[in-house]
Design an enzyme around this catalytic site. Structure first.
Site: not given
Ligand code: PMP
Length: 290
Positions: A149
């Site tokens: 991330k």
């Molecule tokens: N995919 C991407 C590219 C993201 O940036 C996010 C978070 N905004 C998610 C999936 C969802 O992840 P999470 O449930 O950990 O927020």
């Protein structure tokens, strides 16, 4: 609003970092988005674990322990007197000179912001939302792995621009081989014949914390769920489709590339998952004011 920067708190208008920060110059850093509901921080340890994994993958030493970051996140919420909200934790390689070389960076910049975030209009949750499949493919997992991330979101922003140009809020992204991966900021699920499918993250998707939580919820509700590769055909022909994310929560999708999904309204299983999600977030998580 008080913003945390490297252990100190600043009023919003004074919360500033150097223009030489490598997060700003090169997207050289990692981040997390976390939610607080009803006086509790939801899945905080999981988010902090992913933050440290992302940092490790880019060889960024956060310089603080997981316990310390958790405490600092909780302090930031308390200083802002919040019971609910959206938290953004950003860790960059700190400031250096204009060169690319991370060796010249001074260490880290750690920022914690406690705010609110609403990414989709409320009626999408009741009536479902429309999306498109973007022509921008996901970054390959062997270049910048989407599991990291990182502050490099240009790939996702390209697809988000396509979505906005098409008059929708979110776009589904495929990998180079044409397998469905995820959306610009959400993970994706389809339901067919009462069974749920979501793409395995090795195809090139973030291991969403909400995604993993929803997989657990489905098992608890005795709904069959599998991590399995599929293509856009399986979305077009699905009975139901929904997206998950920390900001998005669980959101039904009822149209993709002008194809109506299922009956054109949020499906039964999506509703079941979404209801369970909403009731769980209120009671689960680390208490902010103990
Ligand atoms: N995919 C991407 C590219 C993201 O940036 C996010 C978070 N905004 C998610 C999936 C969802 O992840 P999470 O449930 O950990 O927020």
């Amino acid at each position: 609003m008080l913003v945390y920067i490297n252990g100190k708190f600043y009023e919003k208008e004074h919360a500033k970092i150097s223009v030489f920060d490598h997060g700003f110059l090169y997207g050289d850093g990692v981040f997390e988005g976390i939610r607080a509901y009803n006086g509790r921080v939801f899945l905080l340890e999981e988010h902090v674990r992913r933050l440290f994994d992302s940092a490790k993958a880019i060889m960024l030493d956060i310089g603080l322990s997981k316990e310390r970051i958790i405490e600092d996140i909780l302090t930031t919420i308390r200083k802002n007197n919040l019971q609910e909200g959206y938290l953004r934790v950003i860790v960059t390689r700190g400031y250096g000179d204009l060169g690319l070389d991370p060796v010249n960076c001074n260490g880290v910049t750690v920022v914690i912001i406690a705010d609110k975030l609403k990414i989709y209009p409320q009626d999408f949750y009741e009536k479902g939302m429309s999306t498109i499949i973007s022509s921008t493919r996901k970054n390959n997992a062997d270049t910048i792995n989407p599991k990291i991330k990182s502050l490099n979101y240009l790939n996702n922003i390209f697809a988000k621009l396509e979505a906005r140009h098409a008059g929708v809020f979110e776009a589904i992204m495929l990998n180079r081989e044409g397998y469905v991966c995820e959306c610009t900021g959400d993970n994706i699920f389809v339901v067919s014949n009462g069974k749920i499918k979501t793409p395995p993250t090795y195809l090139g998707a973030l291991q969403g914390i909400t995604r993993d939580f929803v997989i657990g919820l489905s098992k608890k509700l005795n709904i069959e769920i599998r991590e399995e590769p599929f293509t856009q055909y399986e979305i077009y022909t699905a009975d139901e489709c929904f997206l998950t994310g920390t900001a998005a929560e669980v959101i039904p999708v009822i149209k993709v590339d002008q194809r109506i999904i299922g009956g054109g309204k949020p499906g039964k299983i999506t509703k079941q998952i979404s209801d369970e999600f909403k009731s769980t977030v209120k009671i689960q998580g680390i208490e902010i004011y103990k």
